[in-house]
Design an enzyme around this catalytic site. Structure first.
Site, PDB file in Angstrom:
ATOM      1  CG  ASP A 134     -15.902 -44.959  48.679  1.00 27.68           C
ATOM      2  OD1 ASP A 134     -16.451 -45.746  49.481  1.00 27.68           O
ATOM      3  OD2 ASP A 134     -16.069 -45.023  47.448  1.00 27.68           O
ATOM      4  CD  GLU A 135     -19.611 -47.883  52.576  1.00 30.02           C
ATOM      5  OE1 GLU A 135     -20.498 -47.772  53.429  1.00 30.02           O
ATOM      6  OE2 GLU A 135     -19.317 -48.950  52.029  1.00 30.02           O
TER       7      GLU A 135
END
Ligand code: NAD
Length: 351
Positions: A134-135
């Site tokens: 998700d970064e």
């Protein structure tokens, strides 16, 4: 089905292998370069299992990847191999570009050449599942809605930029060449066999040894925490039931501030193994923030939950208790890593 799993000796890859061997009939070809992050111990029962074969190879070695596909003829790929630690990417981004970007490119090209040779049911069934983070979406503000499949990319660290690049390659190979790729983006994982440089094991082991517990900034940075076995189950669901071209955002619905994570670890340890010197929260030290530290990540997993029939089974408290217990029972593994005498990366047949 024969699964070609890359990075299967890492933290999440080894959990995927355990899940596949325990809950499915699939065979596994495990491609791993055996970097510092790899652990043969983490393969546990897989090491001598008849449905598991370890091949020591670099995904950025195009010839080796072509040979692996030709010789093993997989039914699907689960691509987890990566350089994965943000702090290391800040100190030395080169390896991240090489493995995460060039390595993914080499693997996609080898898969494309192999896919072109498939016909009929084997061609219809083939999947290339690219596993990501998700970064790549950047940072959320305190009141922003969580990330979902429509969130725009905005990577901020060399690690997340390299993962974002590899996600774009996986999708482009589907649109341009018709390679049946799928992508999943997942929040922070924790659980057994996580290398003790990551937040939860680092804090836990420092706390056990009575050392300072470093917390970046003021500790209000927030992450969504997914127990690794729940992630493994989700990833297998994606490769078995996911739709080609689709993205799945996999989250636990368990957001916690870093300082609360550290306090929770201290609380579990104090309960299991009280420290005569007093509660371990006394060891917390706020340290200068990481450059470009993203404030908050959180995932809205509704699409993955409805599309895959999957949901995280652990809340943070039950997963953390299990994790702390596991580290207490596996001292020789992490003690040798922390002492610098770890020799986990020696075996495997070269490709
Ligand atoms: N750990 C997390 O919280 C998290 C969260 C979201 C997504 N992810 C993604 O999941 C995947 C696995 O993460 P992890 O935490 O298990 O990582 P890890 O660092 O524990 O393991 C990575 C594995 O890949 C192998 N590897 C590295 N470079 C390689 C190369 N060039 N060729 C072949 N093998 C190589 C290593 O030897 C190691 O076994 C990564 O793609 C990561 O970006 C991780």
């Amino acid at each position: 089905m024969r699964l070609l799993i890359t990075g299967g000796c890492g933290f999440i890859g080894s959990a995927v292998i355990r899940h596949v061997l325990r809950h499915t009939d699939h065979e596994i070809v495990n491609i791993d370069k055996m970097t510092y992050a790899a652990s043969l111990d983490a393969l546990e029962e897989a090491r001598d299992h008849p449905r598991h074969r370890l091949v020591r190879a670099d995904i950025a070695d195009a010839d080796a990847m072509r040979r692996v596909f030709t010789e093993t003829r997989p039914g699907a790929v689960m691509h987890l191999a990566a350089e994965s630690h943000v702090d290391r990417s800040i100190d030395g981004p080169g390896d991240f570009i090489r493995t995460n970007v060039v390595g993914t490119f080499c693997l996609l090209e080898a898969a494309r050449a192999y896919f072109a040779t498939l016909e009929g049911a084997a061609r219809d069934a083939f999947r290339f599942h690219h596993i990501s983070t998700d970064e790549v979406f950047g940072a959320l503000g305190a009141d922003d809605p969580p990330f979902n499949e429509a969130t725009q990319y905005d990577p901020r660290s060399p690690y997340s930029a390299s993962k974002a690049a590899s996600d774009h390659l996986a999708r482009a190979w589907q649109h341009t060449y018709g390679l049946p790729t799928l992508v999943s983006n997942t929040c922070n994982n924790y659980g057994p066999w996580q290398f003790p440089e990551k937040l939860i094991p680092l804090v836990m082991l420092n706390a056990l040894e009575g050392r300072p517990l470093p917390v970046y900034g003021d500790g209000t940075n927030q992450r969504d925490w997914l127990f690794v076995d729940d992630h493994a189950a989700a990833l297998v669901a994606v490769v078995e039931r996911g739709r080609i071209g689709e993205t799945y955002c996999i989250g636990a619905r368990q957001p916690r501030r870093n300082i609360d994570v550290v306090r929770a670890i201290c609380g579990v340890l104090d309960g299991l193994l009280p420290d005569p010197a007093g509660p371990r929260e006394r060891l917390i030290r706020f340290v200068t923030d990481r450059p470009g530290h993203d404030f908050r990540y959180e995932i809205e997993p509704a699409h993955a939950e409805s599309g895959l029939g999957w949901r995280a089974a652990h809340d943070f408290e039950s997963g953390l208790r299990q994790t702390v217990q596991w580290y207490l029972e596996h001292r020789p593994w992490w003690e040798s890593i922390r002492a610098g005498t770890y020799a986990g990366q020696r075996l495997g047949t070269a490709a």
